[in-house]
Design a protein around this motif. Structure first.
Motif, PDB file in Angstrom:
ATOM      1  N   VAL A  87       0.828  -1.213   0.000  1.00 39.24           N
ATOM      2  CA  VAL A  87       0.000   0.000   0.000  1.00 39.24           C
ATOM      3  C   VAL A  87       0.860   1.259   0.000  1.00 39.24           C
ATOM      4  CG1 VAL A  87      -1.752   1.314   1.271  1.00 39.24           C
ATOM      5  CG2 VAL A  87      -1.910  -1.188   1.147  1.00 39.24           C
ATOM      6  N   CYS A  88       1.786   1.369   0.949  1.00 41.72           N
ATOM      7  CA  CYS A  88       2.638   2.551   1.032  1.00 41.72           C
ATOM      8  C   CYS A  88       3.732   2.318   2.064  1.00 41.72           C
ATOM      9  CB  CYS A  88       1.825   3.801   1.407  1.00 41.72           C
ATOM     10  SG  CYS A  88       1.164   3.772   3.095  1.00 41.72           S
ATOM     11  N   ALA A  89       4.638   3.255   2.153  1.00 39.66           N
ATOM     12  CA  ALA A  89       5.648   3.285   3.213  1.00 39.66           C
ATOM     13  C   ALA A  89       5.781   4.732   3.665  1.00 39.66           C
ATOM     14  CB  ALA A  89       6.984   2.742   2.719  1.00 39.66           C
ATOM     15  N   TYR A  90       5.934   4.931   4.967  1.00 44.93           N
ATOM     16  CA  TYR A  90       6.035   6.287   5.508  1.00 44.93           C
ATOM     17  C   TYR A  90       6.772   6.248   6.840  1.00 44.93           C
ATOM     18  CZ  TYR A  90       2.318   5.012   8.782  1.00 44.93           C
ATOM     19  OH  TYR A  90       1.584   4.404   9.784  1.00 44.93           O
ATOM     20  N   VAL A  91       7.225   7.406   7.284  1.00 47.04           N
ATOM     21  CA  VAL A  91       7.906   7.519   8.576  1.00 47.04           C
ATOM     22  C   VAL A  91       6.902   7.964   9.627  1.00 47.04           C
ATOM     23  CG1 VAL A  91       9.675   8.750   9.897  1.00 47.04           C
ATOM     24  CG2 VAL A  91      10.152   8.009   7.543  1.00 47.04           C
ATOM     25  N   PHE A  92       6.859   7.222  10.731  1.00 48.61           N
ATOM     26  CA  PHE A  92       6.006   7.556  11.871  1.00 48.61           C
ATOM     27  C   PHE A  92       6.888   7.876  13.061  1.00 48.61           C
ATOM     28  CE2 PHE A  92       3.932   6.206  15.847  1.00 48.61           C
ATOM     29  CZ  PHE A  92       2.812   7.035  15.820  1.00 48.61           C
ATOM     30  N   GLU A  93       6.626   8.986  13.715  1.00 48.93           N
ATOM     31  CA  GLU A  93       7.428   9.392  14.875  1.00 48.93           C
ATOM     32  C   GLU A  93       6.527   9.663  16.067  1.00 48.93           C
ATOM     33  OE1 GLU A  93      10.966  12.596  16.083  1.00 48.93           O
ATOM     34  OE2 GLU A  93      10.215  12.468  14.025  1.00 48.93           O
ATOM     35  N   SER A  94       6.859   9.068  17.192  1.00 48.31           N
ATOM     36  CA  SER A  94       6.164   9.289  18.452  1.00 48.31           C
ATOM     37  C   SER A  94       7.149   9.910  19.431  1.00 48.31           C
ATOM     38  CB  SER A  94       5.628   7.960  19.000  1.00 48.31           C
ATOM     39  OG  SER A  94       6.683   7.199  19.569  1.00 48.31           O
ATOM     40  N   PRO A  95       6.723  10.223  20.658  1.00 54.82           N
ATOM     41  CA  PRO A  95       7.677  10.779  21.632  1.00 54.82           C
ATOM     42  C   PRO A  95       8.833   9.850  21.975  1.00 54.82           C
ATOM     43  CG  PRO A  95       5.429  11.275  22.299  1.00 54.82           C
ATOM     44  CD  PRO A  95       5.324  10.313  21.152  1.00 54.82           C
ATOM     45  N   ILE A  96       8.694   8.536  21.716  1.00 56.64           N
ATOM     46  CA  ILE A  96       9.755   7.607  22.136  1.00 56.64           C
ATOM     47  C   ILE A  96      10.461   6.899  20.992  1.00 56.64           C
ATOM     48  CG2 ILE A  96       8.637   7.201  24.357  1.00 56.64           C
ATOM     49  CD1 ILE A  96       7.867   4.404  23.235  1.00 56.64           C
ATOM     50  N   GLU A  97       9.916   6.932  19.772  1.00 53.11           N
ATOM     51  CA  GLU A  97      10.537   6.164  18.696  1.00 53.11           C
ATOM     52  C   GLU A  97      10.251   6.768  17.334  1.00 53.11           C
ATOM     53  OE1 GLU A  97       8.992   2.224  18.003  1.00 53.11           O
ATOM     54  OE2 GLU A  97       6.966   2.810  18.605  1.00 53.11           O
ATOM     55  N   LYS A  98      10.997   6.273  16.341  1.00 55.37           N
ATOM     56  CA  LYS A  98      10.837   6.708  14.955  1.00 55.37           C
ATOM     57  C   LYS A  98      10.920   5.469  14.065  1.00 55.37           C
ATOM     58  CE  LYS A  98      12.576  10.245  11.746  1.00 55.37           C
ATOM     59  NZ  LYS A  98      13.624  11.298  11.570  1.00 55.37           N
ATOM     60  N   GLU A  99       9.847   5.218  13.302  1.00 48.43           N
ATOM     61  CA  GLU A  99       9.730   3.992  12.524  1.00 48.43           C
ATOM     62  C   GLU A  99       9.550   4.291  11.034  1.00 48.43           C
ATOM     63  OE1 GLU A  99       7.221   1.364  15.804  1.00 48.43           O
ATOM     64  OE2 GLU A  99       6.155   2.454  14.226  1.00 48.43           O
ATOM     65  N   LEU A 100      10.093   3.429  10.194  1.00 44.68           N
ATOM     66  CA  LEU A 100       9.759   3.417   8.779  1.00 44.68           C
ATOM     67  C   LEU A 100       8.753   2.291   8.594  1.00 44.68           C
ATOM     68  CD1 LEU A 100      10.146   4.485   5.917  1.00 44.68           C
ATOM     69  CD2 LEU A 100      12.000   2.852   5.629  1.00 44.68           C
ATOM     70  N   VAL A 101       7.499   2.654   8.325  1.00 43.39           N
ATOM     71  CA  VAL A 101       6.395   1.698   8.300  1.00 43.39           C
ATOM     72  C   VAL A 101       6.115   1.259   6.863  1.00 43.39           C
ATOM     73  CG1 VAL A 101       4.020   1.270   9.002  1.00 43.39           C
ATOM     74  CG2 VAL A 101       5.407   2.943  10.257  1.00 43.39           C
TER      75      VAL A 101
END
Length: 205
Positions: free
Chosen positions: A132-146
């Motif tokens: 479907v897609c890929a994107y970067v998600f960032e929260s207060p504790i982590e950073k993910e390439l989804v």
């Protein structure tokens, strides 16, 4: 979609750095170390593996970029399967979330992680994932390439593991809309992702 590119020879450096003795021990006992420590690849935005790091460090607020996989499961009536996260989860406990979600372990490809996670969480392996897609998600504790995938079908057998997932069920689009934004039903990651890809998901029906 993103593909991970590992070093051609040897292993990516440990992040944060380790002594040569520690590095040698990890190389000699890679499988055991990965299993015990949950070592994740640290990547650049293009999927090139530039390091390896423990789960605890990735979730410490240091925010090294690391890959995860998500799988959305739709039935032919347009209902979306969601998992109910265990109250014991360290991130977003006791909330409804994407059907399958998990981290990529060091040494795995995106596809390998997707099928491992779907098997572990739902006993689900007989499907053809659609990217479907890929994107970067960032929260207060982590950073993910989804990396986001979807599967559509009417005869899927889904069996929540009862450990990380306490239950699962199919939701209509109207049911989901009724709870979006209430701050207690869904994980923030699911809400933002669903709203970004909902048209693409339902176009697969």
């Amino acid at each position: 979609m993103i593909e991970l590119v590992y070093p051609v020879e040897g292993y990516a450096p440990k992040i944060p750095s380790m002594t040569m003795a520690d590095r040698d021990a990890m190389i000699q006992n890679e499988k055991e170390a990965v299993r015990k420590e949950e070592v994740f690849p640290v990547i650049d935005p293009n999927g090139v593996v530039i390091g390896m790091s423990s789960r605890s460090y990735c979730h410490s607020g240091a925010k090294p970029l690391h890959p995860v996989v998500h799988l959305h499961i739709l039935d032919r009536m347009g209902r979306l399967y969601l998992q109910h996260r265990s109250p014991s989860k360290d991130i977003q406990p006791d909330k409804w979330d994407t059907a399958v979600g998990g981290h990529v372990s060091y040494g795995e490809s995106i596809d390998e992680a997707l099928f491992r996670e779907s098997s572990e969480e739902l006993g689900f392996t007989e499907y053809n994932p659609v990217g479907v897609c890929a994107y970067v998600f960032e929260s207060p504790i982590e950073k993910e390439l989804v990396s986001v995938f979807a599967a559509v079908g009417s005869s899927f057998v889904l069996k929540p593991d009862g450990d990380e997932i306490t239950e699962g069920r199919f939701w209509t689009e109207e049911e989901i809309d009724a709870h979006l934004g209430d701050g207690k039903t869904f994980t923030p990651n699911f809400e933002s992702e669903f709203q970004a890809i909902r048209k693409t998901l339902y176009a697969l029906l």
